[in-house]
Design a protein around this motif. Structure first.
Motif, PDB file in Angstrom:
ATOM      1  N   GLY A 213     -55.251 -14.650 -59.875  1.00  0.00           N
ATOM      2  CA  GLY A 213     -55.813 -15.989 -59.959  1.00  0.00           C
ATOM      3  C   GLY A 213     -56.587 -16.353 -58.691  1.00  0.00           C
ATOM      4  N   HIS A 214     -56.034 -15.991 -57.530  1.00  0.00           N
ATOM      5  CA  HIS A 214     -56.732 -16.275 -56.275  1.00  0.00           C
ATOM      6  C   HIS A 214     -58.011 -15.452 -56.164  1.00  0.00           C
TER       7      HIS A 214
ATOM      8  N   GLU B 228     -59.830 -14.338 -58.607  1.00  0.00           N
ATOM      9  CA  GLU B 228     -60.810 -14.896 -59.539  1.00  0.00           C
ATOM     10  C   GLU B 228     -61.401 -16.187 -58.973  1.00  0.00           C
ATOM     11  N   TYR B 229     -60.580 -16.998 -58.307  1.00  0.00           N
ATOM     12  CA  TYR B 229     -61.069 -18.221 -57.666  1.00  0.00           C
ATOM     13  C   TYR B 229     -62.116 -17.882 -56.606  1.00  0.00           C
ATOM     14  N   VAL B 230     -61.805 -16.902 -55.758  1.00  0.00           N
ATOM     15  CA  VAL B 230     -62.738 -16.500 -54.696  1.00  0.00           C
ATOM     16  C   VAL B 230     -64.016 -15.926 -55.305  1.00  0.00           C
ATOM     17  N   ARG B 231     -63.882 -15.112 -56.349  1.00  0.00           N
ATOM     18  CA  ARG B 231     -65.054 -14.516 -56.990  1.00  0.00           C
ATOM     19  C   ARG B 231     -65.956 -15.595 -57.587  1.00  0.00           C
ATOM     20  N   ARG B 232     -65.363 -16.550 -58.276  1.00  0.00           N
ATOM     21  CA  ARG B 232     -66.163 -17.611 -58.894  1.00  0.00           C
ATOM     22  C   ARG B 232     -66.811 -18.512 -57.832  1.00  0.00           C
ATOM     23  N   LYS B 233     -66.100 -18.741 -56.731  1.00  0.00           N
ATOM     24  CA  LYS B 233     -66.693 -19.532 -55.642  1.00  0.00           C
ATOM     25  C   LYS B 233     -67.912 -18.812 -55.062  1.00  0.00           C
ATOM     26  N   ARG B 234     -67.784 -17.492 -54.894  1.00  0.00           N
ATOM     27  CA  ARG B 234     -68.899 -16.700 -54.362  1.00  0.00           C
ATOM     28  C   ARG B 234     -70.092 -16.743 -55.322  1.00  0.00           C
ATOM     29  N   LEU B 235     -69.836 -16.552 -56.604  1.00  0.00           N
ATOM     30  CA  LEU B 235     -70.920 -16.627 -57.594  1.00  0.00           C
ATOM     31  C   LEU B 235     -71.537 -18.029 -57.635  1.00  0.00           C
TER      32      LEU B 235
ATOM     33  N   ASP C 277     -64.585 -24.701 -62.548  1.00  0.00           N
ATOM     34  CA  ASP C 277     -64.318 -23.389 -63.142  1.00  0.00           C
ATOM     35  C   ASP C 277     -63.483 -22.516 -62.208  1.00  0.00           C
ATOM     36  N   ALA C 278     -63.808 -22.563 -60.931  1.00  0.00           N
ATOM     37  CA  ALA C 278     -63.057 -21.759 -59.961  1.00  0.00           C
ATOM     38  C   ALA C 278     -61.618 -22.258 -59.858  1.00  0.00           C
ATOM     39  N   LEU C 279     -61.436 -23.565 -59.818  1.00  0.00           N
ATOM     40  CA  LEU C 279     -60.072 -24.115 -59.751  1.00  0.00           C
ATOM     41  C   LEU C 279     -59.288 -23.806 -61.017  1.00  0.00           C
ATOM     42  N   ASN C 280     -59.934 -23.847 -62.169  1.00  0.00           N
ATOM     43  CA  ASN C 280     -59.256 -23.498 -63.422  1.00  0.00           C
ATOM     44  C   ASN C 280     -58.762 -22.061 -63.406  1.00  0.00           C
TER      45      ASN C 280
ATOM     46  N   ALA D   1     -54.907 -21.100 -63.749  1.00  0.00           N
ATOM     47  CA  ALA D   1     -54.465 -20.169 -64.802  1.00  0.00           C
ATOM     48  C   ALA D   1     -53.580 -19.077 -64.211  1.00  0.00           C
ATOM     49  N   GLY D   2     -53.949 -18.572 -63.036  1.00  0.00           N
ATOM     50  CA  GLY D   2     -53.115 -17.558 -62.379  1.00  0.00           C
ATOM     51  C   GLY D   2     -51.748 -18.108 -62.017  1.00  0.00           C
TER      52      GLY D   2
END
Length: 185
Positions: free
Chosen positions: A50-51, A53-60, A99-102, A106-107
């Motif tokens: 989950g973390h 994915e959060y970092v990945r979405r923040k980067r994107l 989206d990143a927080l979601n 979820a994680g």
């Protein structure tokens, strides 16, 4: 008072039954602990994923917002009917953040579910252990009770049909065997 062979065998049988129940109880708890360990591991992996994915979405999101800013700033002075390009850009940033927080939430939720599965496995193991011990006690009490049944000998080996007349006679109300009862077949 001497112990007969039948009594010795009955004692050995009860001991083996109790030992078997104890081993089943230990196996149930070991299985529960293994399931709990697997659930805890899965929970940790879910939090990490989950973390990530959060970092990945923040980067994107940073890339996308940077690109949008460059494109919209290049067209400075263009105003849409609903608001300026800066307001749309801020709305996009909020959506990316949501989206990143979601993904992080979820994680954490998956991790919480895995921890609950582990706790349920431990409780199930405890229940199975208790059932095993209760079964052993029940078998021992039943054996002890069977020794006190009237008509059984002291060693408790006189089980089964008793010699003598069968208990199927109803006296003068017996039905004659030659009578036809009207059964088809």
């Amino acid at each position: 008072m001497a112990i007969t062979a039948a009594q010795g065998l009955m004692f050995a049988g009860n001991f083996m039954s109790g030992l078997s129940s104890s081993m089943q109880a230990n196996a149930a708890m070991k299985t529960a602990y293994a399931q709990n360990a697997a659930a805890q591991y899965n929970a940790l992996l879910s939090e990490i994923e989950g973390h990530r994915e959060y970092v990945r979405r923040k980067r994107l999101a940073r890339r996308a917002l940077s690109s949008q800013y460059v494109q919209m700033a290049g067209k400075s002075g263009v105003i849409a009917e609903e608001g300026s390009w800066l307001e749309r850009w801020a709305g996009n940033a909020a959506e990316y953040e949501r989206d990143a927080l979601n993904a992080a939430i979820a994680g954490r939720n998956t991790a919480r579910l895995e921890r609950m599965r582990g706790a349920a496995a431990i409780q199930t193991g405890k229940d199975r252990r208790a059932a095993s011990y209760i079964g052993a006690a029940s078998r021992a009490l039943y054996t002890g009770l069977s020794l006190g049944i009237p008509g059984a000998d002291v060693a408790g080996t006189d089980y089964g049909p008793r010699p003598g007349p069968l208990a199927t006679s109803y006296g003068e109300y017996d039905l004659p065997a030659s009578m036809n009862y009207g059964m088809v077949g």
